[in-house]
Design a protein around this motif. Structure first.
Motif, PDB file in Angstrom:
ATOM      1  N   ASP A 114       0.858  -1.178   0.000  1.00  0.00           N
ATOM      2  CA  ASP A 114       0.000   0.000   0.000  1.00  0.00           C
ATOM      3  C   ASP A 114       0.902   1.238   0.000  1.00  0.00           C
ATOM      4  O   ASP A 114       1.775   1.374   0.843  1.00  0.00           O
ATOM      5  CB  ASP A 114      -0.876   0.005   1.258  1.00  0.00           C
ATOM      6  CG  ASP A 114      -1.910   1.113   1.213  1.00  0.00           C
ATOM      7  OD1 ASP A 114      -2.727   1.129   0.281  1.00  0.00           O
ATOM      8  OD2 ASP A 114      -1.901   1.979   2.115  1.00  0.00           O
ATOM      9  N   ALA A 126       0.452   5.047   0.388  1.00  0.00           N
ATOM     10  CA  ALA A 126      -0.400   6.193   0.732  1.00  0.00           C
ATOM     11  C   ALA A 126       0.112   6.683   2.075  1.00  0.00           C
ATOM     12  O   ALA A 126       0.786   5.946   2.797  1.00  0.00           O
ATOM     13  CB  ALA A 126      -1.863   5.804   0.838  1.00  0.00           C
ATOM     14  N   ASP A 184      -1.729   7.761   4.697  1.00  0.00           N
ATOM     15  CA  ASP A 184      -2.603   7.747   5.882  1.00  0.00           C
ATOM     16  C   ASP A 184      -2.100   6.958   7.087  1.00  0.00           C
ATOM     17  O   ASP A 184      -2.220   7.438   8.204  1.00  0.00           O
ATOM     18  CB  ASP A 184      -4.055   7.400   5.519  1.00  0.00           C
ATOM     19  CG  ASP A 184      -4.180   6.121   4.723  1.00  0.00           C
ATOM     20  OD1 ASP A 184      -3.329   5.872   3.859  1.00  0.00           O
ATOM     21  OD2 ASP A 184      -5.133   5.375   4.964  1.00  0.00           O
ATOM     22  N   HIS A 201      -4.653  11.543   6.910  1.00  0.00           N
ATOM     23  CA  HIS A 201      -5.002  11.754   5.505  1.00  0.00           C
ATOM     24  C   HIS A 201      -3.990  11.073   4.588  1.00  0.00           C
ATOM     25  O   HIS A 201      -2.884  10.740   5.000  1.00  0.00           O
ATOM     26  CB  HIS A 201      -5.100  13.252   5.194  1.00  0.00           C
ATOM     27  CG  HIS A 201      -6.482  13.783   5.492  1.00  0.00           C
ATOM     28  ND1 HIS A 201      -7.568  13.456   4.728  1.00  0.00           N
ATOM     29  CD2 HIS A 201      -6.926  14.587   6.495  1.00  0.00           C
ATOM     30  CE1 HIS A 201      -8.649  14.046   5.232  1.00  0.00           C
ATOM     31  NE2 HIS A 201      -8.297  14.739   6.305  1.00  0.00           N
ATOM     32  N   ASP A 202      -4.397  10.893   3.334  1.00  0.00           N
ATOM     33  CA  ASP A 202      -3.532  10.191   2.387  1.00  0.00           C
ATOM     34  C   ASP A 202      -2.452  11.093   1.795  1.00  0.00           C
ATOM     35  O   ASP A 202      -1.639  10.640   0.993  1.00  0.00           O
ATOM     36  CB  ASP A 202      -4.372   9.596   1.241  1.00  0.00           C
ATOM     37  CG  ASP A 202      -5.238   8.439   1.723  1.00  0.00           C
ATOM     38  OD1 ASP A 202      -5.572   8.416   2.927  1.00  0.00           O
ATOM     39  OD2 ASP A 202      -5.579   7.564   0.913  1.00  0.00           O
ATOM     40  N   SER A 228      -2.843   3.924  -3.173  1.00  0.00           N
ATOM     41  CA  SER A 228      -4.265   3.959  -2.828  1.00  0.00           C
ATOM     42  C   SER A 228      -4.708   5.365  -2.434  1.00  0.00           C
ATOM     43  O   SER A 228      -5.710   5.547  -1.771  1.00  0.00           O
ATOM     44  CB  SER A 228      -4.534   2.999  -1.665  1.00  0.00           C
ATOM     45  OG  SER A 228      -3.883   3.439  -0.502  1.00  0.00           O
ATOM     46  N   ASP A 229      -3.945   6.361  -2.877  1.00  0.00           N
ATOM     47  CA  ASP A 229      -4.107   7.721  -2.353  1.00  0.00           C
ATOM     48  C   ASP A 229      -5.015   8.630  -3.178  1.00  0.00           C
ATOM     49  O   ASP A 229      -5.557   9.597  -2.679  1.00  0.00           O
ATOM     50  CB  ASP A 229      -2.730   8.365  -2.330  1.00  0.00           C
ATOM     51  CG  ASP A 229      -2.122   8.308  -3.730  1.00  0.00           C
ATOM     52  OD1 ASP A 229      -1.757   7.206  -4.183  1.00  0.00           O
ATOM     53  OD2 ASP A 229      -2.072   9.358  -4.408  1.00  0.00           O
ATOM     54  N   LYS A 285     -12.434  12.459   3.019  1.00  0.00           N
ATOM     55  CA  LYS A 285     -11.478  12.256   1.925  1.00  0.00           C
ATOM     56  C   LYS A 285     -12.081  12.632   0.567  1.00  0.00           C
ATOM     57  O   LYS A 285     -11.610  12.196  -0.475  1.00  0.00           O
ATOM     58  CB  LYS A 285     -10.989  10.803   1.939  1.00  0.00           C
ATOM     59  CG  LYS A 285     -10.222  10.435   3.224  1.00  0.00           C
ATOM     60  CD  LYS A 285      -9.497   9.095   3.098  1.00  0.00           C
ATOM     61  CE  LYS A 285      -8.628   8.821   4.321  1.00  0.00           C
ATOM     62  NZ  LYS A 285      -7.795   7.605   4.160  1.00  0.00           N
TER      63      LYS A 285
END
Ligand code: PBG
Length: 327
Positions: free
Chosen positions: A120, A122, A124, A131-132, A167-168, A219
């Motif tokens: 992953d 991102a 977060d 947040h991403d 995944s952002d 988001k």
């Protein structure tokens, strides 16, 4: 017409004929297994909103991967839980060569070289804001975040990732990552882009698992509006043009029209993510005796494959393979 010549029921009259006429098949090779990895040793923590799903320390993750591999499940999506003290707004820990993600990649690859590890990418789990991306004046700033994500991708590739999975939903991140990976010599490290990732309520249980709920706001300035479909096709075109090898639609069941349309619009494999909330819904209804868990699981997974998904990320992978073996 008293005597129809076409009688579709002919192809449904016995289990053998139904199997012969079955259009869609599921198999272990279709599934991507999400894994939640935590610091510590001998740690196995059930996620409260995801019954029977656990966060493991790295030692137990390795043991779990052994079980998965034995069942024919060899592709994994890796997520790490980062201690609060290591979270910031610039992603220092995300780039740490000794960070949990990087250590996990090295350990898993050493013991299971034949696995496919997808990380992953991102901010977060590393973000003090949940947040991403990087936050400035209450906004998620795109381009500085993209630079960070590109460095994160290279860091994961160095540690042994087969694919990075951003995944952002920042703009331009696939191109930036591809460029950074090429420049660092990682020509064969793939990118699975979370291409059409919707701003969904169904991620709730996942955010429990990683303690990654946004600290302010939501988001919606980067994840997609659930009302939109054309926008998914636009994202798909961009990601493929920027160098994505596989693109993803997420969540699954409420977005099967998107899976279908995206699949028809691109020439790369399409994956779908049956997300944490979808898992939780089936588990919760089954616990009350309102649904048969295995039937609801298999019907949902079959629907995703039938809609056009080549790959399915699912928390049910192990259970589904057990059912497939029995049939
Ligand atoms: C984080 C990320 C999320 C999921 C995968 N990567 C949560 C989010 O965007 O808030 C959700 C997965 C799930 O719900 O199973 N970038």
């Amino acid at each position: 017409m008293n005597h129809p010549y076409q009688r579709p029921r002919r192809l449904r009259q016995s289990a053998t004929i139904r199997a012969m006429a079955q259009e869609t098949q599921l198999s272990a090779a279709d599934f991507l297994v999400p894994l939640f990895i935590d610091e510590g040793e001998n740690l196995r923590k059930e996620i409260p909103s995801m019954p029977d799903y656990y966060r493991y320390s790295l030692d137990l993750t390795l043991a779990e991967i052994g079980n998965y591999v034995e069942m024919g499940l060899k592709s994994f999506l890796l997520f790490v839980k980062v201690p609060d003290g290591l979270k910031d707004n610039v992603g220092v820990e995300a780039l740490n060569p000794e960070g949990l993600m990087q250590r996990s990649l090295r350990a898993i690859k050493a013991q299971f070289p034949d696995t496919c590890l997808m990380t992953d990418v991102a901010m977060d789990p590393y973000s003090s804001f949940g947040h991403d991306g990087i936050v400035a004046d209450g906004q998620i700033v795109n381009d500085p975040t993209v630079s960070l994500l590109a460095r994160m991708a290279v860091s994961h590739a160095e540690a042994g990732a087969d694919f990075v999975a951003p995944s952002d939903m920042m703009d331009g991140r696939i191109g930036a990552m591809r460029e950074a990976l090429e420049a660092a010599g990682f020509h064969d490290t793939g990118i699975m882009a979370y291409t059409a990732k919707y701003a969904s309520c169904f991620y709730g249980p996942f955010r429990d698992a990683l303690d990654s709920a946004p600290g302010f706001g939501d988001k919606k300035t980067y994840q997609m509006n659930p009302a939109n479909a054309i926008e998914a096709l636009k994202e798909a075109q961009l990601d493929v043009a920027e160098g994505a090898d596989i693109i993803m639609v997420k969540p699954g069941l409420p977005y099967l029209d998107i899976v279908h349309r995206v699949k028809q619009s691109v020439q790369v494999p399409v994956s779908v993510y049956q997300v944490s909330g979808e898992y939780a819904m089936i588990k919760a209804a089954a616990a009350r005796g309102w649904l048969n868990e295995q039937d609801a699981m298999m019907e949902s997974l079959m629907g995703m494959k039938r809609a056009g998904a080549d790959l399915i990320a699912t928390y049910f992978a192990k259970e589904a393979v057990e059912v497939l073996k029995r049939r």
